[in-house]
Scaffold this motif. Structure first.
Motif, short mmCIF file in Angstrom:
data_model
loop_
_atom_site.label_atom_id
_atom_site.label_comp_id
_atom_site.label_asym_id
_atom_site.label_seq_id
_atom_site.Cartn_x
_atom_site.Cartn_y
_atom_site.Cartn_z
N GLY A 1 44.56 -9.43 -50.42
CA GLY A 1 43.33 -8.84 -50.97
C GLY A 1 43.63 -7.65 -51.86
O GLY A 1 42.82 -7.24 -52.70
N ASP A 2 44.84 -7.07 -51.69
CA ASP A 2 45.28 -5.92 -52.48
C ASP A 2 45.96 -6.37 -53.77
O ASP A 2 46.59 -5.58 -54.47
CB ASP A 2 46.26 -5.09 -51.63
CG ASP A 2 46.42 -3.66 -52.13
OD1 ASP A 2 45.46 -3.12 -52.71
OD2 ASP A 2 47.51 -3.07 -51.96
N PHE A 3 45.84 -7.66 -54.09
CA PHE A 3 46.47 -8.23 -55.30
C PHE A 3 46.12 -7.40 -56.54
O PHE A 3 45.01 -6.92 -56.69
CB PHE A 3 45.98 -9.66 -55.52
CG PHE A 3 46.49 -10.27 -56.80
CD1 PHE A 3 47.72 -10.92 -56.81
CD2 PHE A 3 45.79 -10.15 -57.99
CE1 PHE A 3 48.22 -11.46 -58.00
CE2 PHE A 3 46.28 -10.69 -59.18
CZ PHE A 3 47.51 -11.34 -59.17
N PHE B 1 42.40 -24.92 -52.96
CA PHE B 1 43.09 -23.66 -52.71
C PHE B 1 42.57 -23.09 -51.40
O PHE B 1 41.37 -23.12 -51.14
CB PHE B 1 42.82 -22.64 -53.83
CG PHE B 1 43.57 -22.91 -55.09
CD1 PHE B 1 44.89 -22.50 -55.24
CD2 PHE B 1 42.97 -23.56 -56.15
CE1 PHE B 1 45.60 -22.74 -56.40
CE2 PHE B 1 43.66 -23.81 -57.33
CZ PHE B 1 44.97 -23.40 -57.45
N ARG B 2 43.51 -22.57 -50.58
CA ARG B 2 43.15 -21.89 -49.33
C ARG B 2 43.64 -20.45 -49.41
O ARG B 2 44.74 -20.20 -49.90
CB ARG B 2 43.87 -22.57 -48.17
CG ARG B 2 43.00 -23.13 -47.09
CD ARG B 2 43.78 -23.90 -46.04
NE ARG B 2 43.47 -25.33 -46.09
CZ ARG B 2 42.34 -25.87 -45.64
NH1 ARG B 2 41.42 -25.11 -45.09
NH2 ARG B 2 42.13 -27.16 -45.74
N ILE B 3 42.85 -19.52 -48.90
CA ILE B 3 43.26 -18.11 -48.84
C ILE B 3 43.88 -17.91 -47.45
O ILE B 3 43.21 -18.14 -46.45
CB ILE B 3 42.04 -17.19 -49.04
CG1 ILE B 3 41.42 -17.42 -50.43
CG2 ILE B 3 42.43 -15.73 -48.86
CD1 ILE B 3 40.06 -16.78 -50.62
N SER B 4 45.16 -17.52 -47.40
CA SER B 4 45.82 -17.52 -46.08
C SER B 4 45.26 -16.47 -45.14
O SER B 4 44.93 -16.75 -44.01
CB SER B 4 47.32 -17.35 -46.22
OG SER B 4 47.61 -16.08 -46.74
N SER B 5 45.16 -15.23 -45.56
CA SER B 5 44.73 -14.17 -44.65
C SER B 5 44.32 -12.99 -45.51
O SER B 5 45.05 -12.62 -46.43
CB SER B 5 45.90 -13.78 -43.75
OG SER B 5 45.54 -12.69 -42.93
N ILE B 6 43.16 -12.43 -45.24
CA ILE B 6 42.68 -11.32 -46.09
C ILE B 6 42.02 -10.25 -45.23
O ILE B 6 41.24 -10.56 -44.33
CB ILE B 6 41.74 -11.85 -47.21
CG1 ILE B 6 41.31 -10.73 -48.14
CG2 ILE B 6 40.55 -12.62 -46.64
CD1 ILE B 6 40.69 -11.22 -49.45
N PRO C 1 36.08 -23.60 -47.81
CA PRO C 1 35.39 -22.67 -46.91
C PRO C 1 36.18 -22.41 -45.63
O PRO C 1 35.80 -22.84 -44.55
CB PRO C 1 34.06 -23.38 -46.63
CG PRO C 1 34.37 -24.83 -46.79
CD PRO C 1 35.45 -24.94 -47.82
N HIS C 2 37.29 -21.73 -45.79
CA HIS C 2 38.15 -21.41 -44.65
C HIS C 2 38.71 -20.01 -44.89
O HIS C 2 39.37 -19.76 -45.90
CB HIS C 2 39.29 -22.43 -44.56
CG HIS C 2 40.32 -22.08 -43.52
ND1 HIS C 2 41.64 -22.45 -43.64
CD2 HIS C 2 40.24 -21.39 -42.35
CE1 HIS C 2 42.32 -22.01 -42.58
NE2 HIS C 2 41.49 -21.35 -41.79
N PHE C 3 38.44 -19.11 -43.96
CA PHE C 3 38.91 -17.73 -44.09
C PHE C 3 39.71 -17.36 -42.85
O PHE C 3 39.35 -17.74 -41.74
CB PHE C 3 37.72 -16.76 -44.20
CG PHE C 3 36.93 -16.93 -45.45
CD1 PHE C 3 37.19 -16.17 -46.58
CD2 PHE C 3 35.90 -17.88 -45.51
CE1 PHE C 3 36.45 -16.34 -47.74
CE2 PHE C 3 35.17 -18.06 -46.67
CZ PHE C 3 35.44 -17.29 -47.79
N HIS C 4 40.79 -16.62 -43.06
CA HIS C 4 41.52 -16.07 -41.92
C HIS C 4 41.47 -14.56 -42.10
O HIS C 4 42.02 -14.03 -43.05
CB HIS C 4 42.96 -16.59 -41.89
CG HIS C 4 43.60 -16.35 -40.57
ND1 HIS C 4 43.56 -17.27 -39.54
CD2 HIS C 4 44.23 -15.26 -40.08
CE1 HIS C 4 44.16 -16.75 -38.48
NE2 HIS C 4 44.57 -15.54 -38.78
N VAL C 5 40.78 -13.89 -41.17
CA VAL C 5 40.50 -12.46 -41.36
C VAL C 5 41.02 -11.68 -40.15
O VAL C 5 40.48 -11.81 -39.06
CB VAL C 5 38.97 -12.23 -41.52
CG1 VAL C 5 38.71 -10.80 -41.98
CG2 VAL C 5 38.37 -13.23 -42.50
N PRO C 6 42.07 -10.88 -40.32
CA PRO C 6 42.62 -10.13 -39.19
C PRO C 6 41.60 -9.12 -38.66
O PRO C 6 41.02 -8.36 -39.42
CB PRO C 6 43.82 -9.39 -39.78
CG PRO C 6 44.06 -9.96 -41.13
CD PRO C 6 42.80 -10.62 -41.57
#
Length: 442
Positions: free
Chosen positions: A200-202, A229-234, A255-260
């Motif tokens: 997310g800090d890209f 495209f999948r976003i791995s973790s944000i 529609p897949h999010f990985h959110v710590p």
């Protein structure tokens, strides 16, 4: 022709880097083989997230020595940056390459000589000098490709060694990432997972923000040939309303999010030095579900962080129990040298950490099952993978439901529409109807 084998521990980012290093060596005439095929050179790419990584590294070195006592053993990755001298003393290790040096593997390898005991060569510079960005992506390992877009992290979380192992946050340019996605598409890959330490800090180049993560995903959405495209973790504080809204109407982002989350207690989040409170996290989940009711949301949680009392753990448990999420990745806290968490009291006993981990693993199974039940009798698109077990093959829907179907060689690496009809005893979704005449294209 020299044979080289890679063993990768840890995250998707490490896999993308190992794959890129292997291609560099293949270009120089090395043959890439499996670990047990008597390679001349063993490359072990390490992780340092938990103390187990150190033990695993030692074990793999021992295995390598059994397979080929004359083989050359080089260790690289996060553990190699953090503890170069400690690794250099492991019997059987010949070279240690830190964060800046691992991408020089192809030029250093010809100069490597087999160590006599205790004389491993160490190539390691202070992490402050790891300023260069090295583009990477994985190929030929899976149906999906991991594409690195960012490296390093500027967040000083109390429990984490990654800033010490990978350095400051830095990124590729959008133009380079789009070019790489095009190369990957040309090889027939259908799905790309964007990966990094803090994606997310890209957009940071030499400490200056020149582009943003939102700019990046907008550009990638136009890349032909990649279906998903999948976003791995944000990080929750970087998962903006704009990013969520864009994914909701995008052509290719799923529609897949990985959110710590790490903790559902504001007090523990403060001790961890996380940059948000649980209220923001709950708001992000609600926003995703408002725009994408079928979205899958994965959550990282750490149990047993110093300062996490029974009562504060209960807060985390209740918070997660009530949250509309799909699964958990549970990490048991382990002490890492040179981190701020070492000074926090009380320290949670190991038996308590294990008990809390078990409770959250059970909760995760319950959450996944409940999420899968909401998907029954729906049609979805599955990308089938190559792994075949007991005559069954598997794949994932857009929203990360793992589907199993009878093996059919024609389905491998194909996107097919299916109807999800039942959840089997192993907790996988069964696909009865595969609409074979319909391959999905954008």
């Amino acid at each position: 022709m020299k044979k080289v084998a890679f063993y990768t521990l840890g995250c998707k980012l490490n896999f993308s880097e190992s794959s890129t290093l292997a291609r560099m060596l293949e270009d120089l005439g090395y043959e890439r083989v499996e670990f047990n095929q008597q390679p001349d050179v063993f490359i072990i790419n390490t992780c340092s997230v938990t103390d187990n990584a150190d033990k695993k590294c030692r074990k793999i070195v021992r295995e390598a020595q059994k397979i080929n006592p004359e083989g050359y053993v080089a260790i690289l990755g996060c553990y190699a940056q953090l503890k170069p001298q400690e690794i250099a003393e492991i019997p059987g290790v010949d070279a240690v390459l830190g964060a800046s040096e691992k991408f020089r593997l192809h030029e250093l390898l010809p100069t490597f000589v087999k160590a006599t005991s205790g004389t491993a060569q160490v190539y390691n510079s202070p992490i402050e000098e790891a300023l260069e960005y090295h583009a990477s992506y994985s190929l030929n390992d899976r149906t999906r490709t991991f594409l690195k877009v960012q490296d390093g992290c500027d967040y000083p979380c109390a429990y984490c060694t990654i800033p010490l192992a990978r350095g400051r946050s830095r990124s590729d340019s959008i133009a380079n990432v789009v070019r790489a996605a095009g190369e990957i598409a040309a090889r027939g890959v259908r799905e790309i997972v964007l990966t990094g330490v803090n994606i997310g800090d890209f957009g940071l180049v030499n400490g200056e923000r020149v582009e943003t993560f939102l700019d990046l995903i907008r550009a990638l959405d136009e890349v032909d040939g990649i279906e998903r495209f999948r976003i791995s973790s944000i990080e929750p504080n970087l998962l903006t309303d704009e990013v969520i809204a864009f994914v909701a109407q995008s052509k290719r982002f799923v529609p897949h999010f990985h959110v710590p989350l790490q903790s559902g207690s504001n007090k523990v989040l403060g001790l961890m030095r996380r940059r948000y409170r649980r209220e923001l996290y709950a708001d992000r989940v609600a926003q995703i579900k408002r725009l994408m009711p079928d979205a899958c949301i994965g959550v990282d949680v750490i149990v047993g962080h110093p300062g996490e009392t029974d009562e504060l753990f209960r807060e985390t448990y209740q918070f997660l129990n009530e949250l509309d999420i799909s699964y958990l990745h549970v990490f048991t806290y382990s002490e890492r040298p040179n981190t701020l968490a070492l000074d926090i009291r009380p320290v949670v006993p190991g038996s308590k950490r294990a008990e809390r981990s078990k409770m959250l693993h059970i909760l995760s199974d319950k959450k996944r099952r409940a999420f899968y039940e909401t998907q029954l009798n729906r049609t979805a698109t599955v990308l089938f993978e190559e792994d075949v077990e007991n005559g069954q093959m598997q794949g994932f829907t857009e929203n990360y439901v793992r589907v199993t179907a009878k093996y059919d060689p024609l389905l491998i690496n194909e996107l097919k529409q299916i109807r999800m009809t039942a959840i089997n005893p192993a907790g996988l979704m069964e696909a009865e109807e595969i609409m074979t005449d319909m391959v999905v294209h954008h």
